[in-house]
Design a protein around this motif. Sequence first.
Motif, PDB file in Angstrom:
ATOM      1  N   ASP A 310      14.399 -15.215  -6.206  1.00  0.00           N
ATOM      2  CA  ASP A 310      15.612 -16.015  -6.389  1.00  0.00           C
ATOM      3  C   ASP A 310      16.755 -15.259  -5.742  1.00  0.00           C
ATOM      4  O   ASP A 310      17.316 -14.334  -6.313  1.00  0.00           O
ATOM      5  N   GLY A 311      17.099 -15.629  -4.507  1.00  0.00           N
ATOM      6  CA  GLY A 311      18.103 -14.885  -3.761  1.00  0.00           C
ATOM      7  C   GLY A 311      17.571 -13.509  -3.438  1.00  0.00           C
ATOM      8  O   GLY A 311      16.494 -13.373  -2.868  1.00  0.00           O
ATOM      9  N   ASP A 312      18.307 -12.476  -3.803  1.00  0.00           N
ATOM     10  CA  ASP A 312      17.862 -11.114  -3.529  1.00  0.00           C
ATOM     11  C   ASP A 312      17.158 -10.493  -4.726  1.00  0.00           C
ATOM     12  O   ASP A 312      16.891  -9.305  -4.757  1.00  0.00           O
ATOM     13  N   ASN A 313      16.867 -11.299  -5.743  1.00  0.00           N
ATOM     14  CA  ASN A 313      16.212 -10.772  -6.947  1.00  0.00           C
ATOM     15  C   ASN A 313      14.724 -11.051  -6.863  1.00  0.00           C
ATOM     16  O   ASN A 313      14.282 -12.171  -7.060  1.00  0.00           O
ATOM     17  N   GLY A 314      13.938 -10.017  -6.561  1.00  0.00           N
ATOM     18  CA  GLY A 314      12.493 -10.192  -6.471  1.00  0.00           C
ATOM     19  C   GLY A 314      11.777  -9.492  -7.592  1.00  0.00           C
ATOM     20  O   GLY A 314      10.673  -9.012  -7.426  1.00  0.00           O
ATOM     21  N   LYS A 315      12.379  -9.416  -8.760  1.00  0.00           N
ATOM     22  CA  LYS A 315      11.842  -8.569  -9.820  1.00  0.00           C
ATOM     23  C   LYS A 315      11.018  -9.301 -10.868  1.00  0.00           C
ATOM     24  O   LYS A 315      10.536  -8.684 -11.790  1.00  0.00           O
ATOM     25  N   GLN A 316      10.877 -10.608 -10.757  1.00  0.00           N
ATOM     26  CA  GLN A 316      10.143 -11.340 -11.787  1.00  0.00           C
ATOM     27  C   GLN A 316       8.694 -11.524 -11.350  1.00  0.00           C
ATOM     28  O   GLN A 316       8.396 -12.257 -10.425  1.00  0.00           O
ATOM     29  N   LEU A 317       7.790 -10.830 -12.006  1.00  0.00           N
ATOM     30  CA  LEU A 317       6.372 -10.925 -11.689  1.00  0.00           C
ATOM     31  C   LEU A 317       5.774 -12.142 -12.390  1.00  0.00           C
ATOM     32  O   LEU A 317       5.937 -12.323 -13.588  1.00  0.00           O
ATOM     33  N   ILE A 318       5.101 -12.985 -11.607  1.00  0.00           N
ATOM     34  CA  ILE A 318       4.508 -14.200 -12.160  1.00  0.00           C
ATOM     35  C   ILE A 318       3.010 -14.038 -12.406  1.00  0.00           C
ATOM     36  O   ILE A 318       2.476 -14.443 -13.428  1.00  0.00           O
ATOM     37  N   TYR A 319       2.307 -13.405 -11.460  1.00  0.00           N
ATOM     38  CA  TYR A 319       0.844 -13.369 -11.528  1.00  0.00           C
ATOM     39  C   TYR A 319       0.334 -12.164 -10.756  1.00  0.00           C
ATOM     40  O   TYR A 319       0.894 -11.779  -9.727  1.00  0.00           O
ATOM     41  N   GLU A 320      -0.732 -11.547 -11.267  1.00  0.00           N
ATOM     42  CA  GLU A 320      -1.407 -10.493 -10.510  1.00  0.00           C
ATOM     43  C   GLU A 320      -2.895 -10.529 -10.828  1.00  0.00           C
ATOM     44  O   GLU A 320      -3.307 -10.781 -11.961  1.00  0.00           O
ATOM     45  N   LYS A 321      -3.690 -10.342  -9.783  1.00  0.00           N
ATOM     46  CA  LYS A 321      -5.140 -10.240  -9.923  1.00  0.00           C
ATOM     47  C   LYS A 321      -5.603  -9.170  -8.951  1.00  0.00           C
ATOM     48  O   LYS A 321      -5.563  -9.359  -7.727  1.00  0.00           O
ATOM     49  N   LEU A 322      -5.997  -8.012  -9.489  1.00  0.00           N
ATOM     50  CA  LEU A 322      -6.316  -6.860  -8.662  1.00  0.00           C
ATOM     51  C   LEU A 322      -7.695  -6.325  -9.001  1.00  0.00           C
ATOM     52  O   LEU A 322      -8.204  -6.547 -10.112  1.00  0.00           O
ATOM     53  N   PRO A 323      -8.352  -5.632  -8.060  1.00  0.00           N
ATOM     54  CA  PRO A 323      -9.646  -5.013  -8.368  1.00  0.00           C
ATOM     55  C   PRO A 323      -9.527  -4.057  -9.554  1.00  0.00           C
ATOM     56  O   PRO A 323      -8.530  -3.351  -9.698  1.00  0.00           O
ATOM     57  N   LYS A 324     -10.549  -4.037 -10.403  1.00  0.00           N
ATOM     58  CA  LYS A 324     -10.500  -3.200 -11.600  1.00  0.00           C
ATOM     59  C   LYS A 324     -10.416  -1.722 -11.254  1.00  0.00           C
ATOM     60  O   LYS A 324      -9.840  -0.937 -12.006  1.00  0.00           O
ATOM     61  N   ASP A 325     -11.008  -1.342 -10.113  1.00  0.00           N
ATOM     62  CA  ASP A 325     -10.996   0.072  -9.727  1.00  0.00           C
ATOM     63  C   ASP A 325      -9.924   0.371  -8.697  1.00  0.00           C
ATOM     64  O   ASP A 325     -10.061   1.293  -7.885  1.00  0.00           O
ATOM     65  N   ILE A 326      -8.836  -0.382  -8.712  1.00  0.00           N
ATOM     66  CA  ILE A 326      -7.806  -0.220  -7.676  1.00  0.00           C
ATOM     67  C   ILE A 326      -7.181   1.175  -7.696  1.00  0.00           C
ATOM     68  O   ILE A 326      -6.712   1.665  -6.663  1.00  0.00           O
ATOM     69  N   SER A 327      -7.210   1.850  -8.832  1.00  0.00           N
ATOM     70  CA  SER A 327      -6.623   3.201  -8.899  1.00  0.00           C
ATOM     71  C   SER A 327      -7.392   4.204  -8.047  1.00  0.00           C
ATOM     72  O   SER A 327      -6.879   5.272  -7.730  1.00  0.00           O
ATOM     73  N   GLU A 328      -8.621   3.849  -7.661  1.00  0.00           N
ATOM     74  CA  GLU A 328      -9.443   4.731  -6.842  1.00  0.00           C
ATOM     75  C   GLU A 328      -9.396   4.350  -5.364  1.00  0.00           C
ATOM     76  O   GLU A 328     -10.102   4.951  -4.543  1.00  0.00           O
ATOM     77  N   ARG A 329      -8.563   3.363  -5.013  1.00  0.00           N
ATOM     78  CA  ARG A 329      -8.572   2.829  -3.652  1.00  0.00           C
ATOM     79  C   ARG A 329      -7.244   3.043  -2.937  1.00  0.00           C
ATOM     80  O   ARG A 329      -6.186   3.023  -3.558  1.00  0.00           O
ATOM     81  N   HIS A 330      -7.316   3.218  -1.624  1.00  0.00           N
ATOM     82  CA  HIS A 330      -6.133   3.126  -0.788  1.00  0.00           C
ATOM     83  C   HIS A 330      -5.805   1.642  -0.639  1.00  0.00           C
ATOM     84  O   HIS A 330      -6.703   0.804  -0.505  1.00  0.00           O
TER      85      HIS A 330
END
Length: 416
Positions: A310-330
Amino acid sequence: MPEKPMDEVMEAAAGAHFSGLRLDSLRLSSPSTPSSPSSARASQVLSPESASSAAAPRQPFLIGVCGGTASGKTTVCDMIIQQLHDHRVVLVNQDSFYRGLTGEESKHVQDYNFDHPDAFDTEQLLECMGKLKSGHSVNVPIYDFKNHRRCSESFRKVNASDVIILEGILVFHDPQVRNLMDMKIFVDTDADIRLARRIRRDTVERGRDVSSVLEQIRGMHTLIRDRDITTPDFVFYSDRLIRLVVEHGLGHLPFTEKQVVTPTGSVYMGVDFCKKLCGVSIVRSGESMENALRACCKGIKIGKILIHRDGDNGKQLIYEKLPKDISERHVLLLDPVLGTGNSANQAIELLIQKGVPESWIIFLNLISAPEGIHCVCKRFPSVKIVTSEIDVALNEDFRVIPGLGEFGDRYFGTDN
């Protein structure tokens, strides 16, 4: 520190050969003579420790990594961090301790030597490293490379860790800084190799010279920025640019040397790229970059992040779906346009909350506004940004100028 010898860690660094690096209960062997003057080399020096110190509480282990521009320091640091994933490791860059320029120096910034020892605030560097060695957290300054000044109200908090890596072109210059180090690695690469790497960063390895590559990219930008271009042509030339950006971004990933046997029975020394990798697209324009990533990395996992803008405000997260092991990935973060940087920062913050190290995030886009680059780099200095062109600025409506309009609508054919 891990029980495995550090020479195994260092031998994994891409494009470089290291000798004499072995860590065994914080004791190192003497460096051997490098075998080839044209290859990247590293040497180490460690002050001997007495037997009685072994009984004392173990201090953080400080590794100094020094070398010229494009010598491979970043690759060495990344591989150390990757191999020591079971330990808390922090990376401190000497660049964070540049002195702010005076008004007179700023007027003649083109004549200022940023590669001279006097360009750095060594006293503050010593203070910060001393506190980290004592097990205390510190506030590392953030340097504004656009204005050549410290960000007075912003700092990067660095917590106490098992291993500290101090990286920079002149970290070995001051003897007091050197004396804090438990291991010293100097990455010595021939000047012609370093120059080639600098050129390769800005070119595509397809047999074309610098000028022809730049002209080709400029030509494709001219086409996709034209408001009268047809949707099929916009998609076609956008895809070509995206492929170039993705390929260049993959070149920043860590890799190891690997031998294979060719059909002629010969041995070929090549490289094996990082296996732990995934893409994350910022919905929805970021999805336009997924096909190029899949074409370069077969079977790669791709996550999604949807952020309300909304304008310059990009801080509202609506949805995320990430690999469960993403902490181990680049992670290759995908979004064609970097405007204010707010949405990018929100996505990067989420990835870090999920356990992804900041230095493992590479942000890929087609065009970037200077304000957006500054915003992201100020908050996340270890994130790499790969773009095909930096535009002039943002206008009062926070749109990139000259820009290319609403990329997602133009790419997916939903514009008016």
